[in-house]
Design a protein around this motif. Structure first.
Motif, short mmCIF file in Angstrom:
data_model
loop_
_atom_site.label_atom_id
_atom_site.label_comp_id
_atom_site.label_asym_id
_atom_site.label_seq_id
_atom_site.Cartn_x
_atom_site.Cartn_y
_atom_site.Cartn_z
N SER A 126 69.12 56.63 65.33
CA SER A 126 69.44 57.73 66.23
C SER A 126 70.67 57.38 67.08
N THR A 154 68.36 60.76 71.34
CA THR A 154 67.83 59.46 70.94
C THR A 154 66.45 59.25 71.58
N ALA A 196 65.81 57.89 74.49
CA ALA A 196 65.71 56.73 75.38
C ALA A 196 65.42 57.15 76.82
N THR A 201 64.32 51.21 73.49
CA THR A 201 63.79 52.53 73.82
C THR A 201 64.19 53.62 72.82
N ALA A 204 71.49 56.50 83.17
CA ALA A 204 71.88 55.09 83.06
C ALA A 204 71.49 54.52 81.69
N THR A 205 70.43 55.05 81.12
CA THR A 205 69.92 54.55 79.85
C THR A 205 70.62 55.19 78.66
N TYR A 218 77.01 47.48 79.89
CA TYR A 218 76.05 46.55 80.46
C TYR A 218 76.27 45.16 79.87
N LYS A 267 72.93 56.45 75.86
CA LYS A 267 74.14 55.89 75.25
C LYS A 267 75.31 56.82 75.42
N ASN A 268 75.06 58.09 75.70
CA ASN A 268 76.14 59.07 75.90
C ASN A 268 76.35 59.40 77.38
N SER A 269 75.64 58.71 78.27
CA SER A 269 75.66 59.04 79.69
C SER A 269 75.49 60.54 79.90
#
Ligand code: HEM
Ligand code: FES
Lengths: 248, 229
Positions: free
Chosen positions: B119, A217, A219, B114, A167-168, B107, A170-172
């Protein structure tokens, strides 16, 4: 405390959703985030309105069923917490809180905040298992293993499969989720039998489910409730290249 | 067949290709830098008694560029480099398209704290670098090596860097490169599967240092030439 909620409402997978605003009074500091949503739902039910649907089960941070993106972060702003372990004391009186479902093409919304995460199950089904005799649990000391290795394998095995990493991302990408299982099994003697096939099966399933490619990344590891390490992804890439290079 | 597919087609394989072509280009950057640092070394660095036919920075730079054009193994490596860059760009496109397709609805409220901005924006940094590379090759490579309209590379370079817009343009391209490398070097090693924590902690540091050193040293060349002339 008083809060304003902006919650994603969507009737069915196909219908269009939108944010709906709710005002909630009398929220207590020591309520968990899900208890706060229960409170909202009780109000909605008394008013005869449709309640907000969301996933949850254990409510003690171990099952991986709760989800939600809270103010733009999976499981909320407290790092390495599940939503069910997030408490209202970490929000301010009068705050506006955005609540959205986990987003990814491979996570279709079922209703409101509930999403279908079975795509993750299918990655595990593709190779996240070992061949083992069924029956009685074997004697624990029959396979000698170094303490550091078992600890490290357990760190990866700790993944609860919530999907916050996806969910976090950016590329799923489901790289962190998938790599936790790959790393867990690659570190242990029991995982050696399918070691080479597992990585191919799982990566193929991952791509077929429509997840993206990892760009590191980082994340995912920042939000992971179990603190699965980013380096597990590197470990998975190692397993992939190792399988490619091995001849038999 | 399965081997070939495994080498190119999956989400993991594509990152491998990204990493290999990216690291090869990064290696080229070092060689390219060493040659071009001649441009900012003082004349006293090139004493007549030590170098054949070289009495100044001007001679040294032209001797270096003459060597690049006439020593055939360099041409072979150069073509590998062009191919590598092309593959890097095509692969970047494929990965980016797949990743866009993988995304769900956006979203409404997002929080990016984060991860680092660079990046997340490797593609945009890459596009800036790509534009830079095209203009850069048009200014020097095309005129000197392909068309052969310019024979004194030193004069061409110094002349080019007399223009303010060129210097500004180079600084932008070089800063973008610095950030691309700041994420790229570490990311590439992870993509290739280097996973022991002790090693990756060092590589993270080296990657960052490499990015800073490249950006600073490349960055000062146009500036020094501009302010010296
Ligand atoms: C033409 C321009 C370029 C474009 C469009 C481009 C684009 C990209 C993209 C989209 C990525 C993937 C993002 C990621 O993995 O996080 C990437 C990674 C990378 N790039 Fe570039 N790039 C370009 C030029 C360069 C140059 C000139 C270098 C080297 C000096 C370079 C080195 C790298 C490295 C080392 C990686 C990391 C590979 C990995 O993560 O496995 N790129 N690039
Ligand atoms: S409900 Fe089980 S982890 Fe949150």
């Amino acid at each position: 405390m008083k809060i304003t909620l902006k919650i994603w409402r969507q009737d069915s997978p196909k219908s269009k959703g939108k944010l709906e605003t709710f005002h909630l009074d009398g929220v207590e500091d020591d309520m968990s985030f899900l208890e706060m949503l229960d409170m909202l739902n009780e109000q909605l039910a008394t008013e005869g309105k449709r309640t907000v649907e969301f996933d949850h089960d254990c409510r003690e941070g171990i099952c991986g069923q709760c989800s939600l993106v809270i103010n733009g972060q999976a499981h909320g702003h407290e790092s390495h917490y599940t939503t069910c372990q997030t408490h209202m004391r970490s929000f301010k009186d009068g705050q506006t809180i955005f609540i959205e479902p986990f987003r990814a093409k491979a996570f279709p919304v079922i209703r409101d905040l509930k999403v279908d995460r079975s795509s993750m199950d299918r990655i595990i089904q593709a190779g996240g298992y070992i061949s083992a005799f069924t029956g009685m649990a074997p004697e624990a000391n029959s396979i000698p293993i170094h303490h550091n290795i078992s600890e490290s394998a357990f760190d990866s095995a700790a993944c609860i499969g919530c999907g916050a990493c996806i969910a976090t991302c950016k590329n799923s990408s489901a790289a962190l989720f998938m790599s936790a299982k790959v790393a867990h099994l690659a570190k242990l003697p029991q995982g050696q039998v399918e070691r080479k096939e597992r990585i191919a099966w799982m990566v193929n399933a991952h791509d077929e489910e429509g997840f993206g490619s990892c760009t590191h990344t980082g994340a995912c590891a920042m939000v992971c409730p179990q603190e699965v390490e980013l380096l597990d992804i590197a470990r998975m890439n190692y397993e992939y290249n190792r399988a490619l290079c091995s001849t038999n | 067949m399965a081997f070939i597919q495994g080498l190119f087609k999956t989400s993991v394989a594509r990152k491998n290709i990204m990493a290999v072509t990216g690291l090869f280009t990064a290696f080229f950057l070092v060689i390219h830098l060493v040659g071009n640092l001649i441009l900012i070394l003082p004349d006293s660095f090139f004493p007549i008694e030590f170098w054949d036919n070289v009495a100044s920075q001007h001679d040294m730079y032209n001797a270096y560029s003459h060597f690049l054009v006439h020593f055939w193994p360099i041409s072979v490596v150069a073509w590998i480099l062009y191919a590598g860059l092309a593959i890097h760009i095509i692969d970047a496109l494929l990965i980016t398209l797949t990743n866009w397709k993988a995304k769900g609805e956006k979203y409404v409220k997002s929080d990016n704290s984060t991860s680092t901005w660079y990046s997340r924006n490797m593609g945009i940094l890459g596009i800036i670098i790509g534009i830079f590379i095209v203009v850069h090759m048009g200014q020097f490579w095309l005129k000197y090596k392909v068309l052969g309209t310019e024979h004194d590379l030193y004069d061409l370079v110094v002349g080019t860097f007399k223009q303010t817009w060129v210097v500004v343009f180079y600084e932008i391209g070089i800063i973008a490169l610095g950030f691309h490398l700041a994420h790229g070097i570490t990311s590439a090693h992870r993509s290739l599967g280097i996973h022991p924590k002790s090693i990756m902690n060092v590589i993270k540091y080296i990657g960052l240092c490499f990015a800073v050193v490249m950006a600073v040293l490349y960055g000062i060349i146009p500036l020094i030439i501009y302010f010296n002339n």
